[in-house]
Design a protein around this motif. Structure first.
Motif, PDB file in Angstrom:
ATOM      1  N   PRO A   1      -0.034   4.645   4.846  1.00 36.64           N
ATOM      2  CA  PRO A   1      -0.931   3.488   4.943  1.00 36.64           C
ATOM      3  C   PRO A   1      -0.321   2.365   5.768  1.00 36.64           C
ATOM      4  O   PRO A   1       0.882   2.114   5.710  1.00 36.64           O
ATOM      5  CB  PRO A   1      -1.113   3.066   3.486  1.00 36.64           C
ATOM      6  N   THR A   2      -1.154   1.682   6.540  1.00 35.40           N
ATOM      7  CA  THR A   2      -0.722   0.548   7.359  1.00 35.40           C
ATOM      8  C   THR A   2      -1.847  -0.469   7.378  1.00 35.40           C
ATOM      9  O   THR A   2      -3.021  -0.118   7.522  1.00 35.40           O
ATOM     10  CB  THR A   2      -0.346   1.006   8.787  1.00 35.40           C
ATOM     11  N   TRP A   3      -1.510  -1.752   7.212  1.00 34.11           N
ATOM     12  CA  TRP A   3      -2.510  -2.803   7.037  1.00 34.11           C
ATOM     13  C   TRP A   3      -3.042  -3.314   8.373  1.00 34.11           C
ATOM     14  O   TRP A   3      -2.315  -3.401   9.365  1.00 34.11           O
ATOM     15  CB  TRP A   3      -1.888  -3.970   6.277  1.00 34.11           C
ATOM     16  N   SER A   4      -4.315  -3.710   8.367  1.00 35.84           N
ATOM     17  CA  SER A   4      -4.901  -4.390   9.525  1.00 35.84           C
ATOM     18  C   SER A   4      -4.281  -5.780   9.634  1.00 35.84           C
ATOM     19  O   SER A   4      -3.716  -6.302   8.669  1.00 35.84           O
ATOM     20  CB  SER A   4      -6.418  -4.501   9.369  1.00 35.84           C
ATOM     21  N   PRO A   5      -4.369  -6.421  10.800  1.00 33.40           N
ATOM     22  CA  PRO A   5      -3.746  -7.740  10.978  1.00 33.40           C
ATOM     23  C   PRO A   5      -4.181  -8.780   9.956  1.00 33.40           C
ATOM     24  O   PRO A   5      -3.383  -9.635   9.561  1.00 33.40           O
ATOM     25  CB  PRO A   5      -4.172  -8.130  12.396  1.00 33.40           C
ATOM     26  N   ASP A   6      -5.449  -8.723   9.510  1.00 35.18           N
ATOM     27  CA  ASP A   6      -5.925  -9.713   8.542  1.00 35.18           C
ATOM     28  C   ASP A   6      -5.844  -9.233   7.093  1.00 35.18           C
ATOM     29  O   ASP A   6      -6.228  -9.947   6.166  1.00 35.18           O
ATOM     30  CB  ASP A   6      -7.352 -10.148   8.866  1.00 35.18           C
ATOM     31  N   GLY A   7      -5.338  -8.022   6.883  1.00 35.02           N
ATOM     32  CA  GLY A   7      -5.167  -7.504   5.542  1.00 35.02           C
ATOM     33  C   GLY A   7      -6.432  -6.995   4.876  1.00 35.02           C
ATOM     34  O   GLY A   7      -6.395  -6.586   3.713  1.00 35.02           O
ATOM     35  N   SER A   8      -7.538  -6.977   5.595  1.00 36.47           N
ATOM     36  CA  SER A   8      -8.800  -6.570   4.981  1.00 36.47           C
ATOM     37  C   SER A   8      -9.003  -5.059   4.967  1.00 36.47           C
ATOM     38  O   SER A   8      -9.856  -4.552   4.237  1.00 36.47           O
ATOM     39  CB  SER A   8      -9.979  -7.217   5.713  1.00 36.47           C
ATOM     40  N   GLN A   9      -8.213  -4.331   5.782  1.00 37.13           N
ATOM     41  CA  GLN A   9      -8.384  -2.886   5.886  1.00 37.13           C
ATOM     42  C   GLN A   9      -7.017  -2.199   5.925  1.00 37.13           C
ATOM     43  O   GLN A   9      -5.978  -2.831   6.146  1.00 37.13           O
ATOM     44  CB  GLN A   9      -9.162  -2.534   7.166  1.00 37.13           C
ATOM     45  N   LEU A  10      -7.068  -0.891   5.729  1.00 38.89           N
ATOM     46  CA  LEU A  10      -5.883  -0.051   5.848  1.00 38.89           C
ATOM     47  C   LEU A  10      -6.229   1.162   6.707  1.00 38.89           C
ATOM     48  O   LEU A  10      -7.293   1.757   6.544  1.00 38.89           O
ATOM     49  CB  LEU A  10      -5.411   0.431   4.483  1.00 38.89           C
ATOM     50  N   ALA A  11      -5.335   1.504   7.622  1.00 39.91           N
ATOM     51  CA  ALA A  11      -5.427   2.782   8.313  1.00 39.91           C
ATOM     52  C   ALA A  11      -4.460   3.743   7.628  1.00 39.91           C
ATOM     53  O   ALA A  11      -3.413   3.322   7.115  1.00 39.91           O
ATOM     54  CB  ALA A  11      -5.081   2.629   9.792  1.00 39.91           C
ATOM     55  N   TYR A  12      -4.787   5.024   7.598  1.00 41.94           N
ATOM     56  CA  TYR A  12      -3.938   5.995   6.917  1.00 41.94           C
ATOM     57  C   TYR A  12      -4.246   7.386   7.458  1.00 41.94           C
ATOM     58  O   TYR A  12      -5.225   7.588   8.193  1.00 41.94           O
ATOM     59  CB  TYR A  12      -4.153   5.944   5.398  1.00 41.94           C
ATOM     60  N   ALA A  13      -3.405   8.348   7.099  1.00 38.08           N
ATOM     61  CA  ALA A  13      -3.645   9.741   7.471  1.00 38.08           C
ATOM     62  C   ALA A  13      -4.143  10.501   6.253  1.00 38.08           C
ATOM     63  O   ALA A  13      -3.698  10.260   5.130  1.00 38.08           O
ATOM     64  CB  ALA A  13      -2.370  10.379   8.006  1.00 38.08           C
TER      65      ALA A  13
ATOM     66  N   ALA B   1       0.882  -1.168   0.000  1.00 35.32           N
ATOM     67  CA  ALA B   1       0.000   0.000   0.000  1.00 35.32           C
ATOM     68  C   ALA B   1       0.917   1.214   0.000  1.00 35.32           C
ATOM     69  O   ALA B   1       1.927   1.237   0.717  1.00 35.32           O
ATOM     70  CB  ALA B   1      -0.901   0.002   1.228  1.00 35.32           C
ATOM     71  N   LEU B   2       0.592   2.224  -0.785  1.00 33.67           N
ATOM     72  CA  LEU B   2       1.477   3.379  -0.908  1.00 33.67           C
ATOM     73  C   LEU B   2       0.699   4.602  -1.378  1.00 33.67           C
ATOM     74  O   LEU B   2      -0.471   4.502  -1.757  1.00 33.67           O
ATOM     75  CB  LEU B   2       2.626   3.086  -1.868  1.00 33.67           C
ATOM     76  N   THR B   3       1.369   5.740  -1.334  1.00 37.94           N
ATOM     77  CA  THR B   3       0.788   6.997  -1.809  1.00 37.94           C
ATOM     78  C   THR B   3       1.398   7.356  -3.151  1.00 37.94           C
ATOM     79  O   THR B   3       2.622   7.358  -3.311  1.00 37.94           O
ATOM     80  CB  THR B   3       1.060   8.131  -0.803  1.00 37.94           C
ATOM     81  N   LEU B   4       0.542   7.672  -4.104  1.00 41.72           N
ATOM     82  CA  LEU B   4       0.964   8.128  -5.433  1.00 41.72           C
ATOM     83  C   LEU B   4       0.223   9.415  -5.768  1.00 41.72           C
ATOM     84  O   LEU B   4      -0.949   9.568  -5.418  1.00 41.72           O
ATOM     85  CB  LEU B   4       0.647   7.081  -6.501  1.00 41.72           C
ATOM     86  N   SER B   5       0.915  10.316  -6.467  1.00 41.28           N
ATOM     87  CA  SER B   5       0.253  11.546  -6.921  1.00 41.28           C
ATOM     88  C   SER B   5       0.255  11.633  -8.443  1.00 41.28           C
ATOM     89  O   SER B   5       0.171  12.724  -9.010  1.00 41.28           O
ATOM     90  CB  SER B   5       0.943  12.783  -6.329  1.00 41.28           C
ATOM     91  N   LYS B   6       0.344  10.491  -9.104  1.00 42.86           N
ATOM     92  CA  LYS B   6       0.446  10.472 -10.563  1.00 42.86           C
ATOM     93  C   LYS B   6      -0.773  11.085 -11.254  1.00 42.86           C
ATOM     94  O   LYS B   6      -0.679  11.526 -12.405  1.00 42.86           O
ATOM     95  CB  LYS B   6       0.659   9.034 -11.055  1.00 42.86           C
ATOM     96  N   ASP B   7      -1.909  11.113 -10.567  1.00 42.04           N
ATOM     97  CA  ASP B   7      -3.121  11.696 -11.141  1.00 42.04           C
ATOM     98  C   ASP B   7      -3.375  13.101 -10.616  1.00 42.04           C
ATOM     99  O   ASP B   7      -4.471  13.639 -10.777  1.00 42.04           O
ATOM    100  CB  ASP B   7      -4.322  10.801 -10.855  1.00 42.04           C
ATOM    101  N   GLY B   8      -2.364  13.692  -9.961  1.00 42.65           N
ATOM    102  CA  GLY B   8      -2.459  15.084  -9.525  1.00 42.65           C
ATOM    103  C   GLY B   8      -2.647  15.296  -8.048  1.00 42.65           C
ATOM    104  O   GLY B   8      -2.333  16.357  -7.522  1.00 42.65           O
ATOM    105  N   ASN B   9      -3.148  14.287  -7.334  1.00 41.51           N
ATOM    106  CA  ASN B   9      -3.418  14.429  -5.902  1.00 41.51           C
ATOM    107  C   ASN B   9      -2.857  13.205  -5.185  1.00 41.51           C
ATOM    108  O   ASN B   9      -2.950  12.098  -5.708  1.00 41.51           O
ATOM    109  CB  ASN B   9      -4.935  14.519  -5.675  1.00 41.51           C
TER     110      ASN B   9
END
Length: 394
Positions: free
Chosen positions: A259-271, A225-233
């Motif tokens: 981004p950081t993954w939940s223990p089971d990989g079903s969710q992500l927490a992020y700022a 999981a990562l942050t990309l701004s390739k589409d402007g934002n």
């Protein structure tokens, strides 16, 4: 020339500047101990040429774990053994003389051999996950540039992994501890690399126009999981560790990061600062709408989700930055460490310890917090400005 990312994401830019067989059980373990939950254990000096040194390391390891209190005599358990050269062998006894088991640390490096023995004791006597064999990746400017380093969990055996002579930021260990994802400005642009550990061999996996940053591994180690701004934002995406199968998760007017993954990989927490100032959100790893889980105080960022406990540690601005811990199941949070400017929390595999950056004056060092006892231990000293630690899963 690759375009810069949207100015609404500026806050993001500045925020980024085998125990099997080791231990053989011979008796049923029953845990008894002090009222504070620690288990009394005595560690007489091990025999052999390296006995005194190995004993000192083992003693510190057991106390750092938080599960044991080393006593001079009369402990519920006792460790006896020998340390010759770089290998360690020992036996663990109960107070009545019953042999609980034997532990052997592989030869090659005395400290790491003792760490193997420590983890065996923690996992079989305290019945908890050991952290003595884990590693911590971090950023230091000791060379004059921000580069990636790795050290043992206790601050020893520091090794430099990059020599990019530019700026490296945002390292994250894989769950198995054999890979590290990070962003490097080696090409003059922020690109994501995945490096094998400990060899340091690497490949660029994300080199889109604009920002590529904050890559973290899924629990199975197969996706990022990562942050990309390739589409402007600056938005959240997931992709395979090799760089394919790109999927966009968020579509907001703010900037998403960490981004950081939940223990089971079903969710992500992020700022995200889509509501004004950064707050912590949770989103399905399949995509959809994000759900804000913090609201006060007005600035919360850098979440890290514990695979062991399911708790989320994060940086929270409450006059000064501090480390807070939130239970996403009930929304309750509490301050865990607030002495100095405390940021960049990363959980150990035991779900008990956190490594973080503490800045006093204008100088930053790395520290470890025992979230149970609230004891804080300094890891780095006089190694430049140290920041952005990431604790390996193994």
């Amino acid at each position: 020339m690759r375009p810069a990312f949207d100015s609404r994401g500026l806050f993001l830019f500045f925020a980024m500047t085998g125990l099997a067989g080791i231990f053989s059980i011979h008796a049923q373990v029953t845990i008894t101990g002090f009222s504070d939950g620690t288990i009394p254990i005595s560690v007489p000096i091990l025999s052999g040429a390296s006995g005194s040194e190995a004993t000192a390391i083992l003693t510190k390891d057991l106390e750092r774990s938080g599960w044991f209190k080393v006593v001079s005599s009369g402990g519920e358990y006792k460790v006896e053994g020998s340390a010759s050269g770089t290998g360690v062998q020992g036996k663990i006894f109960k107070r009545d003389g019953t042999v609980v088991g034997s532990a052997t640390g592989a030869a090659g490096n005395l400290r790491r051999s003792v760490h193997q023995v420590t983890d065996a004791i923690v996992e079989k006597v305290a019945q908890k996950k050991g952290i003595a064999q884990t590693h911590i990746a971090f950023i230091s400017d000791k060379s004059g540039h921000k580069e990636l380093y790795v050290m043992d969990y206790d601050g020893y055996n520091v090794m430099r992994l990059t020599s990019d002579n530019s700026m490296v930021v945002s390292p994250h260990f894989s769950p198995k501890g054999n890979k590290i994802a990070y962003t490097s400005y080696k090409s003059a642009y922020p690109d994501v690399y995945v490096s094998d550990y400990p060899t340091g061999s690497r490949q660029a996996v994300s080199r889109f126009p604009g920002l590529n940053s904050g890559a973290s591994f899924s629990p199975d180690g197969l996706r990022l999981a990562l942050t990309l701004s390739k589409d402007g934002n600056p938005e959240l995406y997931t992709m395979s560790v090799g760089g394919g199968s790109l999927k966009r998760l968020t579509r907001t007017r703010g900037g998403e990061s960490s981004p950081t993954w939940s223990p089971d990989g079903s969710q992500l927490a992020y700022a995200s600062d889509e509501g004004g100032r950064p707050q912590i959100y949770i989103i399905s790893s399949a995509g959809g709408a994000g759900n804000r889980i913090t609201s006060s105080p007005a600035y919360n960022t850098e979440p890290d989700w514990s695979a062991e406990t399911g708790l989320i540690a994060y940086s929270s601005l409450r006059g000064e930055f501090c480390i807070a811990i939130l239970d996403p199941k009930n929304g309750k949070s509490e301050v865990a460490c607030s002495d100095g400017r405390c940021e960049d929390p990363s959980w150990a595999r035991d779900g008990r310890h956190l490594v973080f950056t503490r800045t006093t004056g204008r100088h930053s060092e790395l520290y470890v917090l025992d979230t149970v006892t609230k004891q804080v231990t300094q890891l780095t000293r006089n190694f430049g400005e140290c920041s952005e630690p990431s604790w390996s899963g193994r």
